[in-house]
Design a protein around this motif. Structure first.
Motif, PDB file in Angstrom:
ATOM      1  N   PHE A   1       1.403  -0.559 -13.666  1.00 21.69           N
ATOM      2  CA  PHE A   1       2.531  -0.415 -12.889  1.00 21.69           C
ATOM      3  C   PHE A   1       2.432   0.243 -11.640  1.00 21.69           C
ATOM      4  CE2 PHE A   1       6.529   1.395 -11.733  1.00 21.69           C
ATOM      5  CZ  PHE A   1       7.397   0.250 -11.186  1.00 21.69           C
ATOM      6  N   ILE A   2       1.947   1.492 -11.825  1.00 19.88           N
ATOM      7  CA  ILE A   2       1.593   2.202 -10.445  1.00 19.88           C
ATOM      8  C   ILE A   2       0.790   1.558  -9.415  1.00 19.88           C
ATOM      9  CG2 ILE A   2       0.286   4.271  -9.693  1.00 19.88           C
ATOM     10  CD1 ILE A   2       0.956   5.704 -12.331  1.00 19.88           C
TER      11      ILE A   2
ATOM     12  N   ARG B   1       0.699  -1.210   0.135  1.00 25.48           N
ATOM     13  CA  ARG B   1      -0.255  -0.149  -0.026  1.00 25.48           C
ATOM     14  C   ARG B   1       0.890   1.157  -0.053  1.00 25.48           C
ATOM     15  NH1 ARG B   1      -3.354  -1.927   3.647  1.00 25.48           N
ATOM     16  NH2 ARG B   1      -2.244  -1.075   5.459  1.00 25.48           N
ATOM     17  N   GLU B   2       2.054   1.211   0.822  1.00 22.43           N
ATOM     18  CA  GLU B   2       2.789   2.438   1.020  1.00 22.43           C
ATOM     19  C   GLU B   2       3.601   2.575  -0.563  1.00 22.43           C
ATOM     20  OE1 GLU B   2       5.269   1.703   4.216  1.00 22.43           O
ATOM     21  OE2 GLU B   2       3.815   2.078   5.742  1.00 22.43           O
ATOM     22  N   ALA B   3       4.022   1.527  -1.106  1.00 17.87           N
ATOM     23  CA  ALA B   3       4.674   1.362  -2.429  1.00 17.87           C
ATOM     24  C   ALA B   3       3.518   2.119  -3.213  1.00 17.87           C
ATOM     25  CB  ALA B   3       5.329   0.242  -2.784  1.00 17.87           C
TER      26      ALA B   3
ATOM     27  N   VAL C   1      10.864   3.134  -8.912  1.00 17.46           N
ATOM     28  CA  VAL C   1      10.584   1.436  -8.703  1.00 17.46           C
ATOM     29  C   VAL C   1      10.756   1.637  -6.988  1.00 17.46           C
ATOM     30  CG1 VAL C   1      11.580  -0.684  -8.631  1.00 17.46           C
ATOM     31  CG2 VAL C   1      11.591   0.945 -10.819  1.00 17.46           C
ATOM     32  N   VAL C   2       9.886   1.184  -6.314  1.00 21.92           N
ATOM     33  CA  VAL C   2       9.907   0.944  -4.756  1.00 21.92           C
ATOM     34  C   VAL C   2      10.199  -0.474  -4.442  1.00 21.92           C
ATOM     35  CG1 VAL C   2       8.785   1.641  -2.863  1.00 21.92           C
ATOM     36  CG2 VAL C   2       8.193   2.847  -4.720  1.00 21.92           C
TER      37      VAL C   2
ATOM     38  N   SER D   1       4.218  10.388  -7.000  1.00 23.67           N
ATOM     39  CA  SER D   1       5.418  10.799  -7.770  1.00 23.67           C
ATOM     40  C   SER D   1       5.123  10.966  -9.266  1.00 23.67           C
ATOM     41  CB  SER D   1       6.687   9.620  -7.682  1.00 23.67           C
ATOM     42  OG  SER D   1       6.790   9.546  -6.381  1.00 23.67           O
ATOM     43  N   ALA D   2       4.196  10.192  -9.815  1.00 21.83           N
ATOM     44  CA  ALA D   2       3.953   9.972 -11.127  1.00 21.83           C
ATOM     45  C   ALA D   2       3.408  11.290 -11.935  1.00 21.83           C
ATOM     46  CB  ALA D   2       2.821   9.193 -11.304  1.00 21.83           C
TER      47      ALA D   2
END
Length: 67
Positions: A34-35, A5-7, A65-66, A14-15
């Protein structure tokens, strides 16, 4: 699940949504996938691109990328 969830939230914040919205439907769907999911391999397949091509596009869209 909390980490996922955090990622997802980091990727969303950021997007560059203006850039994403200007993309063709298939590419936009891949970036949005991807998001939400964080899976570059599936996203690249959705976009019809190689992983390297998708990563370049992802960087232009400012999606990190997280890990």
């Amino acid at each position: 699940e909390r980490e996922d969830r955090e990622a997802r939230e980091i990727r969303r914040r950021s997007a560059d949504w203006d850039f994403i919205e200007k993309q063709p439907p298939r590419v936009r769907a891949a970036l949005e996938y991807f998001i939400e999911q964080g899976d570059r391999y599936v996203a690249a397949r959705i976009a019809g691109m190689s992983l390297d091509e998708f990563d370049e596009l992802r960087r232009k869209a400012k999606i990190p990328v997280v890990v």
